[in-house]
Design a protein around this motif. Structure first.
Motif, PDB file in Angstrom:
ATOM      1  N   GLU A  22       0.800  -1.222   0.000  1.00  0.00           N
ATOM      2  CA  GLU A  22       0.000   0.000   0.000  1.00  0.00           C
ATOM      3  C   GLU A  22       0.836   1.278   0.000  1.00  0.00           C
ATOM      4  N   PRO A  24       2.927   4.491  -1.492  1.00  0.00           N
ATOM      5  CA  PRO A  24       2.708   5.352  -2.663  1.00  0.00           C
ATOM      6  C   PRO A  24       3.800   5.159  -3.712  1.00  0.00           C
ATOM      7  N   THR A  25       3.516   5.580  -4.927  1.00  0.00           N
ATOM      8  CA  THR A  25       4.506   5.591  -6.005  1.00  0.00           C
ATOM      9  C   THR A  25       4.386   6.917  -6.741  1.00  0.00           C
ATOM     10  N   THR A  31      -0.656   2.505  -6.107  1.00  0.00           N
ATOM     11  CA  THR A  31       0.125   2.052  -4.961  1.00  0.00           C
ATOM     12  C   THR A  31       1.176   1.062  -5.480  1.00  0.00           C
ATOM     13  N   THR A  32       2.011   0.583  -4.588  1.00  0.00           N
ATOM     14  CA  THR A  32       2.993  -0.416  -4.980  1.00  0.00           C
ATOM     15  C   THR A  32       2.322  -1.694  -5.498  1.00  0.00           C
TER      16      THR A  32
END
Length: 211
Positions: A22, A24-25, A31-32
Motif C-alpha cells: 500500500e 505510494p509511487t 500504490t505499490t
C-alpha cells in the motif's frame, strides 16, 4: 553474466517487498500493489499489455490489471523476481535488456522517490552510459508532446534533442535523472533547467511528457 535488466528487476522486486503493498509511487493513483500488477501484466499478458500504448485496448488492460492486483502481493513479487514465462520474448537476453533496463530502473525510482526518506542512488558510469544510449534513441518519442523545445544535456556536454520548437528549454543532469524527467517524472528528477521562465514552468507541469 548478469545484465542491467536482471539487476534492476531484482532491485525492484526487493524494494516492492520491503515497502509493502500500500505504499505510494510516483505513478499517479497507483500504490505499490498496482505497480507490481502492471509489471506482471506487461510481461505475462501480451493480450492485455497492448493497452499501455493503444487507447482502444485500455479497458481490457484495466480489467486484467484489476485481476492481477487482487492476487496475493507476495505472489506478484515472486512473478516479477522469477521473470517472464518461457514463451515470452522477454526471455531473450537482447530483448530483455533493450525493453526492461529502462522499464525497471524507472519503476524502481517510482517507488523509491515516492517515500519520504529517499536518497539518490549512486550509479556507476557504465550504467549511466547505457541509460544515455537508450535515452538518445527514445528522446524524440518521449518529448513529442513537450509544450516547448526540449534539449537534454549531460554534464559533459553531450546533448539529445527531444523536441524541436521555440522557446527552447535545456535540461541538464546525469542520464539517469534526464531519463526520469523525459519519462514524465519532472518533479522528482534532479536536473537543472535553463531557458524562458514561462517555458520552464510549462515543461515542469506538462502531464503528457513521456510514453
Amino acid at each position: 553474466m548478469s545484465t542491467f535488466a536482471k539487476r534492476e528487476r531484482l532491485l525492484l522486486a526487493d524494494l516492492l517487498e520491503t515497502t509493502g503493498p500500500e505504499a505510494p509511487t510516483l505513478c499517479e493513483g497507483w500504490t505499490t500493489r498496482d505497480l507490481a500488477a502492471h509489471v506482471v501484466v506487461r510481461e505475462r499478458r501480451p493480450d492485455a499489455a497492448g493497452g499501455i500504448l493503444i487507447k482502444q485496448l485500455a479497458s481490457r488492460l484495466d480489467k486484467v490489471m484489476e485481476e492481477f492486483a487482487a492476487k496475493p502481493y507476495e505472489e506478484l513479487i515472486q512473478l516479477i523476481r522469477t521473470g517472464p514465462p518461457r514463451f515470452s520474448p522477454f526471455n531473450l537476453k537482447q530483448i530483455d535488456e533493450a525493453s526492461n533496463t529502462v522499464e525497471f530502473y524507472v519503476h524502481t525510482e517510482d517507488v523509491r522517490r515516492a517515500q519520504p526518506d529517499w536518497t539518490t542512488r549512486e550509479l556507476d558510469s557504465v550504467f549511466q552510459d547505457a541509460l544515455w544510449s537508450r535515452l538518445e534513441r527514445m528522446a524524440r518519442l518521449m518529448g513529442r508532446t513537450a509544450p516547448t523545445g526540449l534539449v537534454l544535456r549531460r554534464p559533459d556536454g553531450q546533448t539529445a534533442i527531444a523536441h524541436r520548437g521555440a522557446p527552447v528549454v535545456t535540461v541538464t543532469g546525469d542520464p539517469s535523472e534526464l531519463l526520469l524527467f523525459a519519462y514524465g517524472r519532472q518533479s522528482a528528477a534532479k536536473v537543472a533547467l535553463e531557458g524562458d521562465e514561462n517555458a520552464i514552468a510549462k515543461l515542469r507541469e506538462a502531464k503528457q511528457l513521456g510514453i
